[in-house]
Each structure stands twice: as C-alpha cells, then as structure tokens.
Design an enzyme around this catalytic site. Sequence first.
Site, PDB file in Angstrom:
ATOM      1  N   GLY A 264     -26.247 -11.268  31.438  1.00 40.54           N
ATOM      2  CA  GLY A 264     -25.058 -12.107  31.114  1.00 40.54           C
ATOM      3  C   GLY A 264     -24.944 -13.690  31.860  1.00 40.54           C
ATOM      4  O   GLY A 264     -24.170 -14.210  31.639  1.00 40.54           O
ATOM      5  N   GLU A 306     -31.241  -7.496  32.581  1.00 41.57           N
ATOM      6  CA  GLU A 306     -31.482  -7.558  31.217  1.00 41.57           C
ATOM      7  C   GLU A 306     -30.823  -8.896  30.405  1.00 41.57           C
ATOM      8  O   GLU A 306     -29.915  -8.759  29.662  1.00 41.57           O
ATOM      9  CB  GLU A 306     -31.067  -6.262  30.465  1.00 41.57           C
ATOM     10  CG  GLU A 306     -29.527  -5.844  30.929  1.00 41.57           C
ATOM     11  CD  GLU A 306     -29.315  -4.357  30.574  1.00 41.57           C
ATOM     12  OE1 GLU A 306     -30.147  -3.474  30.830  1.00 41.57           O
ATOM     13  OE2 GLU A 306     -28.076  -4.198  30.289  1.00 41.57           O
ATOM     14  N   TYR A 350     -15.742 -16.707  19.665  1.00 42.35           N
ATOM     15  CA  TYR A 350     -15.434 -17.121  21.142  1.00 42.35           C
ATOM     16  C   TYR A 350     -14.676 -18.471  21.409  1.00 42.35           C
ATOM     17  O   TYR A 350     -14.825 -18.629  22.597  1.00 42.35           O
ATOM     18  CB  TYR A 350     -16.532 -16.757  22.029  1.00 42.35           C
ATOM     19  CG  TYR A 350     -17.422 -15.674  21.661  1.00 42.35           C
ATOM     20  CD1 TYR A 350     -16.904 -14.394  21.751  1.00 42.35           C
ATOM     21  CD2 TYR A 350     -18.851 -15.801  21.281  1.00 42.35           C
ATOM     22  CE1 TYR A 350     -17.758 -13.217  21.442  1.00 42.35           C
ATOM     23  CE2 TYR A 350     -19.647 -14.664  21.250  1.00 42.35           C
ATOM     24  CZ  TYR A 350     -19.080 -13.370  21.131  1.00 42.35           C
ATOM     25  OH  TYR A 350     -19.962 -12.468  20.881  1.00 42.35           O
ATOM     26  N   CYS A 377     -16.139 -20.879   2.331  1.00 39.57           N
ATOM     27  CA  CYS A 377     -14.972 -21.081   1.946  1.00 39.57           C
ATOM     28  C   CYS A 377     -13.780 -20.482   3.039  1.00 39.57           C
ATOM     29  O   CYS A 377     -13.281 -19.355   2.745  1.00 39.57           O
ATOM     30  CB  CYS A 377     -14.478 -20.457   0.609  1.00 39.57           C
ATOM     31  SG  CYS A 377     -15.636 -21.238  -0.706  1.00 39.57           S
ATOM     32  N   GLU A 378     -13.671 -20.903   4.080  1.00 40.68           N
ATOM     33  CA  GLU A 378     -12.778 -20.581   4.911  1.00 40.68           C
ATOM     34  C   GLU A 378     -12.413 -21.746   5.783  1.00 40.68           C
ATOM     35  O   GLU A 378     -13.372 -22.637   6.302  1.00 40.68           O
ATOM     36  CB  GLU A 378     -13.412 -19.600   6.197  1.00 40.68           C
ATOM     37  CG  GLU A 378     -13.862 -18.172   5.787  1.00 40.68           C
ATOM     38  CD  GLU A 378     -12.652 -17.263   5.273  1.00 40.68           C
ATOM     39  OE1 GLU A 378     -11.555 -17.481   5.941  1.00 40.68           O
ATOM     40  OE2 GLU A 378     -13.032 -16.463   4.464  1.00 40.68           O
TER      41      GLU A 378
END
Length: 448
Positions: A264, A306, A350, A377-378
Amino acid sequence: MADAAAGVVALAAPVRTSKLDLLFPVTYRVNAAGHMEVGGCDLIELARRHGTPLYLYDEATVRQRASEYIAAMDGAGQVLYSAKAFASPQFLRVIADEGLGLDVVSAGELHLALKSGFPRDRVHFLGNNKSVEDLEAAYRAGATIVIDGDQEFELLRNVVPHGSRAQVMLRISPGVKPDTHDHISTGQLDSKFGFSIESGAARKAVETALQHPSLELVGLHSHIGSQIFALGAYEQAMEIMLGLLVELRDGLGYEPRRLGAGGGLGIAYTQNDDPPTPRHFVETVRHALVTGCARRDLKVPELVVEPGRSIAGPAGIALYTVGSIKDIPGVRRYVAVDGGMGDNIRPKLYGARYEAFLASDPDQATDGKVTIAGKYCESTDILITDIAMPPLEPGDVIAVPAAGAYCLAMASNYNGMPRPEVLMLRDGEARVMRRRETLDDLLITEVF
Ligand SMILES: Cc1ncc(COP(=O)(O)O)c(C=O)c1O
C-alpha cells in the site's frame, strides 16, 4: 525483547534530490538529441520502432525498489511483490532474482507465476472469495494460503488430503481507515476483506483455524489500503494487531510466527506528491512491530510486507502518439492520443492524476493547458485534465511517467482495441516482455 528492539535501525529521513526523481525511473535522463531516455534507450526511437501506445519498464528501477525493500527488511522478514500491480514472466523473474516472494490472488496469477518459474515456496495466495479451484491450485503449488472468510475453512476440508496440512494465515481487518481514496481503502470495519477484530470475528477465526484438522496456522495478515503516504496508519494498524496478539496469547495460548502488514505504500504520480521511501515504510512498520512487541512482552513474529505499486509503478512509463486536436475557444483544447481508458482506467476509477511530457523535448516551455483525451468512445475517457504542455502537434510522442502499476494490469479490449506492447529496458537494450495484441488475438476466444 530488548535485544530485538535494539536491533531496529533508527528511522532514516528519506533522501531527495529533485522532485522529478520521484516521477521518473532512476535511469531517466535527457540525451544528446534532447530526447527522453530511460535504461539507455531513446524513447522517440522506441516509439518509432515499436509503435504506440507502448509501455516501458526500467529494469534498474524495478531492481532498485525491490532491493531497497529487502535491504530495509534486513533479514527480519519477507517481502512479497503483489502480482496484481503488474506481472509478466520476465518481470517476475527480476522480482524473484531480487529475492522477493509473491502475493497472488487467483489461479490465473498463480499459473503465470509457476509458468514463469517463480519459486513456489515463496508464494502467498490471497483473495476474498476463493473458489475450490483456487484453493486446489494454491495447495498443489505449496503456497501459503491467506484465508479471508469462513467459507474457506469448509472448502479446505475437502481440498487438503486426509492427514496433510496446508500452511495458512488469516486476513484480519484491523479497523483502520488510512488517508487514501475510499475505493482503495481495505482495512476498515465496513470492508469485504478479512476477519474483523472489532466484531470478534478475528478471534473466532483463529480458534477455528487452530482446531481445523487440515490447517497449520502460521500467522496473521492485514492490508489497510493502497496509495498511502501517511505511515501513521500502519503504526495504528500494528498497535491494533498486537492488541489482538495479546488476546490470542492470553486467551488461546497462540502466538503467530508471521505477521503481515500488507502493501500500500504510495508513489508520486505528479511533482506535488512526496511519498515515503520503501526504506522509510519498512523501518516504520518494523519499529512499530518490535517496540510494540517489547511493550507487551510478545515474541516478535517474522514481518511480511507485500508492496505492488511502489515497485512496479515508478519503473513504468506509457508512451502515446498525439492524433486529433480539438480547440473549443475559451473552453478547452483536447489533445487526443492513441490509448486511454483501455490501457489506463485509473483516472476514471479513482480520479487518479498524472503528468505528461513531450518525449522529444521534455524541457520545452509550456504554452497553456490542454486536456489529454483517449480514443475510446466514452466522454469520460480523459487521461489528464488541464495539464500545462508545450505546443503539441499530431505525431508528437508524449510520455506519462509512474504508469507501471494498475494500468496494464487492468487493461481491457474495450472498443476492440488491442492491448499495448510492453518492453523491459536495460543498458541500451529493449526486450519485448509482451508483444502488442493483434486483431486476431481479439477473436481468440470467439466461437464462430
Ligand atoms: C492484500 C493486498 N496486498 C497487497 C496489495 C498491494 O498494494 P500496493 O500495490 O498498493 O502496494 C494489495 C492491493 O490492493 C492488496 O489488496
């Protein structure tokens, strides 16, 4: 206890030279032609030879980040690379070569790891809804299985042959909410992941695991979220986990051999970001572990971390070619590139913010703000809104740094777009790690 506490090095202040150092791979420079160069390779040359969109990884940066984690751990535990950030056979071989283990979350990631020759005894298998097939694959591979929910106890009865035991850890939810985007925060009570300490589920799960005939409970695991800069959340989570350890020791006589603090650690996506270094992260967590254990007279378990993003992210750069440019006077200038949400969904998922540079002349003065749009196409397919860039023309190559994690890993073929080629750069050599998809690749699973 006192010896262990004394063994922890004093927390080192992170060393910084330039803000751009954080954004670019360690081998980045502007070469004699005035072009961006990484790993001894001219990025304009690579774009010309390999086409765009093109993803590049700098091997020196992957190794530097990975080895910084290992050095900071100083033999006190394990560093697993989180395959979900980005994985491919050549990339995983570099990770294994640096001495890291691997965190996988599906039979698919495990399959890739095994096919890549990743040492199976260094693999941990996580995931909040493992299928029987996932668990069978994990057990067969000899991976440590990180149990995430009650159902897995039942499934494992059938997966593990009579008389054998699977090495397992339990994913614990410590009830800590780090300062990061809600969508990448995982350790709070209201989360689909892990056994909550607050609700009593964690203690119950430990009891179940200890009584289970097919399981050897080697440790407890936690992961509080991703893209975290404020390390205090890890100290807080560690305190809570150690509180649980006291309860387990006193109530059940159980002391785990391993304790996972998750990954993280955040990275710089823009020049305004100033994340802690891997060394600072590991030393902070180790310090919290060792001093916390000493205060409670607990045996110090082996620490497991990790990281994914903080190893792959800064090593990666995405190259795009500018296509159409649309000016809406007084409103906005759209510069469209040949990739977008299909290779990098993060801005949409995000609200992630990136920077971009003209690869042929990164130091050229900017002449106003543009919005870098993708070709999907967005209307939401925007890579970077309102970024100051030099004058851009069709054919220009732009480089987006810090693109190594959770971009290709989440890539799709939306709109029938093939996924990009991926190169590993080192000492002036560019090795293809993944070839560009062809139009026929898009049809490979179709039944005609
Ligand atoms: C359980 C677990 N471990 C490790 C990671 C890696 O996180 P990061 O890439 O932010 O280091 C994640 C990411 O979501 C995760 O869910």
